[in-house]
Design a protein around this motif. Sequence first.
Motif: not given
Length: 446
Positions: A283-298
Motif C-alpha cells: 500500500w505504501l507503493i500504491f500511495e507513491l503511485l498516486w503521487r506519480d499520477y498527480f505528477g503526470f496529470c500536471m
Amino acid sequence: MPAKKTALIWFKTNLRLRDNECLFKAIAENDEVIPFYCLDDQLFQITAFGFKKAGDFRLKFLKESLLQLNEDLRNAGSGLLLLKGIPEKEILRLAKEQGAQTIYAEKEVAPEELTIAKKVAVELLKLDCTFLTYECRNLFHSSDLPFPVGQLPEIFTEFRKRTEKIVPVRTIYPQPSIIESPPIAPLDIAMLNELISSDITIDPRAAIQFKGGSVAAHRRLQHYFYETQAIATYKETRNGMIGERYSSKFSPWLALGCISAKEIYYEIKAFETLHGANDSTYWLIFELLWRDYFGFCMEKNASRYFLRSGNQPSKPADTKEFNDDLNKWINGQTGVPFIDANMTELKFTGFMSNRGRQNVASYLCNDLKMDWRYGAAYFEQQLTDYDVCNNWGNWAYLAGVGNDPRADRYFNIAKQAAIYDPDGRFQRLWLNYKPLENEMRWNSNG
Ligand SMILES: Cc1cc2nc3c(=O)[nH]c(=O)nc-3n(C[C@H](O)[C@H](O)[C@H](O)COP(=O)(O)OP(=O)(O)OC[C@H]3O[C@@H](n4cnc5c(N)ncnc54)[C@H](O)[C@@H]3O)c2cc1C
C-alpha cells in the motif's frame, strides 16, 4: 590545452546527492561542476489569493534542507552556492562569471515552474549555454510509460492497472563520493538567516517534529521501516490522525527531494525481502503511485489545474470569493469540531493527516461553497510538505474539477468524525489542549 568543461547544477526539489540524475550526469560529462540553489524572490511574495507563497514551516524546512545539502556537497569536495533574486538574471550572471557551457536541472511540469525554467533557458541561450533537464520526482520515468503522457488515463485505477506490473522502476544513481568543483565560497548563512528565521517553534502536540535534509529523511525511513516496523501495519493505520506512526510522514522530504520516491521504493523491496511482503508494504507503493499520477496529470493538463473550473471547462463557476467563512476555516473557528481540530493542527504545525485534508477540503468546497483555489493556496503557504502536483491535483480532485470528476467527493463530516475519531481524542487534542500521558513522540533531530 582544451578549455575545461564547466557545468552548473541547479538544485530545486531534488535536494540530495543520491539518486540524482542531474548531479550524476553533470559530474560524468564535465571536468567541474558548480552546484547552486536560487532563492527566487517570488518565494517571499504574496500570491493572487492573498497568502504567502511559502509560510514559516515550509521555509524552515527548506533552510534545513539547504544546510544539509551544502554539508553533503562539502564532504564530497564541492559546496552549495546560494543565489537570491530573479532566477533568469542571477543564473545568467553566474553562468557568465563561471564560463559555464551547460546547466543541468530538474524537469518541471507545473506552469509557474515551467515559465521560470523557460526564461532561464532563453537567457542562457545568449551565452550558448545548453540547458539540460532530467526527471527527478517520480517512480516511473515518463518515457517508460506504455502511453505518451498526453494520453494519460483520466482515472487513477486505469493508470495503475496499465503501469504497476510492467513499468520498471529505474535503478538508483549512486551518491558521488568526490565532486570536482572550482573553489565554492562558503554558504551565505547570514543571507539565509536574514531571509528565513530559525526561531520557529512547532507546537508540542505536532504529530512529528520535522527536520529538513537527506540525513533526517533516511533517519525517518530507518525508524518507520526497521526500528518500529510500522510499515508492516501501514494499511490499517494510515487513516489515523494522532502521532508519528499512523503513516510514513515522508511527504516533506519527498516534496523537496531530500529522498527520492525510487529510494523509498527500493527500501520497501529490501524490507519485504527481510520481513516479508504484505498488503501494507504494497500500500505504501500504491500511495507513491498516486503521487506519480498527480505528477503526470500536471504534465498533461498544466495550467488547467489552476483554473476555477479545473480540468472541467464546462463546470459553472458558481463558487464564492474570499469572505469571512474562509477566515473561520483557516483559524479553526467554523464551529464544526472535526474541521476546526484539523485546521488548528495545520495552523500550528504545518501538517495535517490525509484524512483531515480530505475532510477540510470537502467542507470548504461543498459546505462553504468557496472557490477551491483559496483552500489550495492556503495549503501552499502552510504545508511543510507542499508539492505543486500533489496539492493542486488533490484539491481539484476533491472539488470535482480534476481527474475522475464523475465520482461524488462529498464527505459527511459528522460521519467521518464518528468513524475516524470515535472517542473524540483528536478533537480534544486540538480544541481543548491537555497533554496526553505517555504519548510516543518521534523527533527527526535524533
Ligand atoms: C487537499 C489535499 C492536499 C494535499 N496536498 C499535498 C501536498 O501539498 N503535498 C503532498 O505531498 N501531499 C499532499 N496531499 C496528499 C496526502 O495527504 C499527503 O501526501 C500525506 O498526508 C502525507 O503524509 P505521509 O507522508 O505520512 O503519507 P503516507 O500515507 O505515508 O503516504 C506515503 C507517501 O505517498 C504519497 N501520497 C499519499 N497520499 C497521496 C495523495 N492523496 N496524493 C499524492 N500523493 C500521496 C505522499 O508522497 C506520501 O508521503 C494532499 C491531499 C489532499 C486531500
